[in-house]
Motif scaffolding. Structure first.
Motif, PDB file in Angstrom:
ATOM      1  N   THR A   1       0.820  -1.215   0.000  1.00  0.00           N
ATOM      2  CA  THR A   1       0.000   0.000   0.000  1.00  0.00           C
ATOM      3  C   THR A   1       0.852   1.263   0.000  1.00  0.00           C
ATOM      4  O   THR A   1       0.352   2.348  -0.293  1.00  0.00           O
ATOM      5  CB  THR A   1      -0.931   0.024   1.220  1.00  0.00           C
ATOM      6  OG1 THR A   1      -0.143   0.036   2.423  1.00  0.00           O
ATOM      7  CG2 THR A   1      -1.851  -1.188   1.217  1.00  0.00           C
ATOM      8  N   ARG A   2       2.143   1.112   0.310  1.00  0.00           N
ATOM      9  CA  ARG A   2       3.045   2.272   0.350  1.00  0.00           C
ATOM     10  C   ARG A   2       3.951   2.343  -0.878  1.00  0.00           C
ATOM     11  O   ARG A   2       4.870   3.157  -0.926  1.00  0.00           O
ATOM     12  CB  ARG A   2       3.894   2.218   1.615  1.00  0.00           C
ATOM     13  CG  ARG A   2       3.073   2.323   2.902  1.00  0.00           C
ATOM     14  CD  ARG A   2       3.939   2.158   4.129  1.00  0.00           C
ATOM     15  NE  ARG A   2       5.052   3.092   4.131  1.00  0.00           N
ATOM     16  CZ  ARG A   2       6.121   2.987   4.935  1.00  0.00           C
ATOM     17  NH1 ARG A   2       6.194   1.966   5.771  1.00  0.00           N
ATOM     18  NH2 ARG A   2       7.079   3.878   4.886  1.00  0.00           N
TER      19      ARG A   2
ATOM     20  N   GLY B   1       3.508   3.531  -3.864  1.00  0.00           N
ATOM     21  CA  GLY B   1       3.516   4.831  -4.520  1.00  0.00           C
ATOM     22  C   GLY B   1       4.288   5.884  -3.750  1.00  0.00           C
ATOM     23  O   GLY B   1       5.099   6.628  -4.324  1.00  0.00           O
ATOM     24  N   THR B   2       4.053   5.980  -2.448  1.00  0.00           N
ATOM     25  CA  THR B   2       4.738   7.007  -1.657  1.00  0.00           C
ATOM     26  C   THR B   2       6.239   6.745  -1.602  1.00  0.00           C
ATOM     27  O   THR B   2       7.038   7.689  -1.656  1.00  0.00           O
ATOM     28  CB  THR B   2       4.171   7.070  -0.227  1.00  0.00           C
ATOM     29  OG1 THR B   2       4.267   5.763   0.385  1.00  0.00           O
ATOM     30  CG2 THR B   2       2.709   7.492  -0.242  1.00  0.00           C
TER      31      THR B   2
ATOM     32  N   ALA C   1      -4.174  -3.379  -6.287  1.00  0.00           N
ATOM     33  CA  ALA C   1      -3.614  -2.700  -5.118  1.00  0.00           C
ATOM     34  C   ALA C   1      -2.336  -1.950  -5.475  1.00  0.00           C
ATOM     35  O   ALA C   1      -2.105  -0.826  -5.004  1.00  0.00           O
ATOM     36  CB  ALA C   1      -3.340  -3.709  -4.008  1.00  0.00           C
ATOM     37  N   ALA C   2      -1.489  -2.579  -6.305  1.00  0.00           N
ATOM     38  CA  ALA C   2      -0.248  -1.921  -6.712  1.00  0.00           C
ATOM     39  C   ALA C   2      -0.539  -0.668  -7.535  1.00  0.00           C
ATOM     40  O   ALA C   2       0.058   0.398  -7.311  1.00  0.00           O
ATOM     41  CB  ALA C   2       0.619  -2.895  -7.507  1.00  0.00           C
TER      42      ALA C   2
ATOM     43  N   LYS D   1      -3.296   1.135  -7.560  1.00  0.00           N
ATOM     44  CA  LYS D   1      -3.931   2.155  -6.721  1.00  0.00           C
ATOM     45  C   LYS D   1      -2.892   2.894  -5.896  1.00  0.00           C
ATOM     46  O   LYS D   1      -2.938   4.128  -5.760  1.00  0.00           O
ATOM     47  CB  LYS D   1      -4.970   1.520  -5.798  1.00  0.00           C
ATOM     48  CG  LYS D   1      -5.726   2.533  -4.929  1.00  0.00           C
ATOM     49  CD  LYS D   1      -6.771   1.861  -4.056  1.00  0.00           C
ATOM     50  CE  LYS D   1      -7.639   2.906  -3.352  1.00  0.00           C
ATOM     51  NZ  LYS D   1      -6.833   3.837  -2.511  1.00  0.00           N
ATOM     52  N   ALA D   2      -1.944   2.143  -5.331  1.00  0.00           N
ATOM     53  CA  ALA D   2      -0.894   2.781  -4.543  1.00  0.00           C
ATOM     54  C   ALA D   2      -0.107   3.779  -5.381  1.00  0.00           C
ATOM     55  O   ALA D   2       0.267   4.859  -4.901  1.00  0.00           O
ATOM     56  CB  ALA D   2       0.036   1.721  -3.963  1.00  0.00           C
TER      57      ALA D   2
ATOM     58  N   ASP E   1      -2.571   6.815  -6.495  1.00  0.00           N
ATOM     59  CA  ASP E   1      -2.852   7.679  -5.344  1.00  0.00           C
ATOM     60  C   ASP E   1      -1.680   8.599  -5.036  1.00  0.00           C
ATOM     61  O   ASP E   1      -1.863   9.674  -4.445  1.00  0.00           O
ATOM     62  CB  ASP E   1      -3.169   6.834  -4.108  1.00  0.00           C
ATOM     63  CG  ASP E   1      -4.552   6.206  -4.147  1.00  0.00           C
ATOM     64  OD1 ASP E   1      -5.331   6.548  -5.075  1.00  0.00           O
ATOM     65  OD2 ASP E   1      -4.858   5.380  -3.266  1.00  0.00           O
ATOM     66  N   ALA E   2      -0.478   8.175  -5.417  1.00  0.00           N
ATOM     67  CA  ALA E   2       0.714   8.995  -5.197  1.00  0.00           C
ATOM     68  C   ALA E   2       0.999   9.914  -6.383  1.00  0.00           C
ATOM     69  O   ALA E   2       2.031  10.603  -6.403  1.00  0.00           O
ATOM     70  CB  ALA E   2       1.921   8.106  -4.934  1.00  0.00           C
TER      71      ALA E   2
ATOM     72  N   ASP F   1       6.905  -7.488   1.149  1.00  0.00           N
ATOM     73  CA  ASP F   1       5.695  -7.430   1.963  1.00  0.00           C
ATOM     74  C   ASP F   1       5.282  -8.862   2.295  1.00  0.00           C
ATOM     75  O   ASP F   1       4.661  -9.544   1.474  1.00  0.00           O
ATOM     76  CB  ASP F   1       4.593  -6.712   1.188  1.00  0.00           C
ATOM     77  CG  ASP F   1       3.304  -6.584   1.975  1.00  0.00           C
ATOM     78  OD1 ASP F   1       3.149  -7.257   3.009  1.00  0.00           O
ATOM     79  OD2 ASP F   1       2.428  -5.800   1.547  1.00  0.00           O
TER      80      ASP F   1
END
Length: 352
Positions: free
Chosen positions: A22-23, A25-26, A52-53, A55-56, A59-60, A166
């Motif tokens: 989930t992190r 992107g950041t 999920a990848a 979206k992460a 979103d970033a 992960d």
């Protein structure tokens, strides 16, 4: 969270913690990479974690495309590799963009080789999704595809910009893939640490994923730091691989990589004991560990077939095959074996 820094031609971190996907992107943004990302994955992994990848990343603030190919070692070839490159060209990716390798060892090897060679090199992030790729293949910068004549015959050394391990992604890992990953973990214990092997004997890997991944990555960090381009002691990481790759090839790659490595370690250790190079108690200890994790220790493929497949191995130089030979648990050495003696070694290891 565990962070292990890899000092190589491109320095980077391996970060280990449940929930890291989930992190993605950041953490990519913190690296200062370009604003476009191409997720390279296979159909099985993408169905589980692709959304999920992406979206992460979105979103970033990243623009995201993806390329999928059928899962399996058989797809790690020049044809799929060419398709990835043409996909990047069609979508006008540039050297300021980056790739994300989302998958196991096949995806990581293939995407890494594409990243290394597309426009002479673009950054990439490894997001391994199998135990084997988390503890081994995602770290160290070896990228490759297979040719008709052997495994990993076309490739190069090209370090990622980041590796995200992960362990929560292992919740969907098939049992057989889990066991295959355990073979590489046992390999690290055989190479470097009797204490680590004792941990594996006492506590199942699945009860200590983050600990085991951290130990193996730490061991590989030390090897890569001293021999990034596989000119010396990094060769030790090939314990079980010369015979293992040959067995994989003979199976038409229906055998998993870790299963081949398990068989290879067992054969070479039998041979080393037979030749007086390894302490006798080492073999039953290794076999017990492999059997504890449900791994094979023998093969029915004939000696002639294994020899033919092994001839294409990259570890052969000047008609010499470099076997990695255990002397005892935690201590191995490189043993150059002339071509005319290889068959004798394999016979001593139990092949007929």
């Amino acid at each position: 969270m565990t962070t292990i820094h890899i000092a190589a031609s491109r320095e980077y971190d391996v970060v280990i913690e449940p929930g890291l996907l989930t992190r993605l992107g950041t953490m990519a943004a913190e690296l200062g990479l370009g604003r476009r990302a191409a997720v390279i994955s296979d159909d099985a992994v993408f169905a589980l974690y692709g959304a999920a990848a992406e979206k992460a990343l979105t979103d970033a603030g990243f623009q995201v495309d993806h390329f999928l190919f059928p899962h399996g070692e058989q797809q790690k070839n020049l044809s799929t590799y060419g398709q990835v490159l043409n996909f990047l060209c069609d979508r006008r990716f540039t050297r300021s963009d980056f790739l994300v390798a989302l998958g196991g060892g096949v995806v990581g090897d293939l995407a890494g080789f594409a990243a290394a060679t597309y426009q002479r090199g673009v950054p990439y992030i490894q997001v391994p999704t199998t135990l084997l790729s988390m503890v081994d293949s995602s770290v160290g910068g070896k990228t490759a595809v297979d040719l008709e004549h052997g495994k990993n015959q076309a490739g190069c050394f090209y370090q990622p910009s980041l590796v995200l391990c992960d362990p929560s992604l292992l919740n969907t890992l098939p049992e057989r893939e889990y066991r295959a990953g355990c073979a590489e973990i046992i390999k690290y214990a055989m190479l470097y640490s009797e204490d680590f092997l004792r941990e594996l004997e006492e506590t199942p890997v699945l009860e200590q994923f983050e600990r085991v991944i951290s130990v193996c990555v730490g061991m590989k960090r030390d090897v890569v730091r001293g021999d990034e381009f596989d000119k010396g002691q990094r060769a030790l990481l090939n314990l079980g691989h010369t015979v293992g790759h040959a067995v994989e090839s003979c199976s038409g790659f229906t055998l998993l990589h870790g299963e081949g490595v398990a068989i290879g370690m067992a054969i070479i250790t039998r041979a080393a004991v037979e030749k007086g190079l390894c302490t006798p108690e080492t073999l039953p200890r290794l076999l017990a560990a492999l059997e504890r994790y449900g791994l094979p220790t023998e093969t029915d493929y004939p000696l002639t077939d294994i020899l033919a497949a092994a001839e294409a191995d990259k570890k052969r130089t000047d008609d010499v095959t470099k076997f990695i030979v255990p002397e005892r648990v935690g201590h191995c050495r490189v043993e150059p074996v002339p071509a005319d003696e290889v068959a004798g070694w394999l016979k001593a290891g139990g092949l007929r």
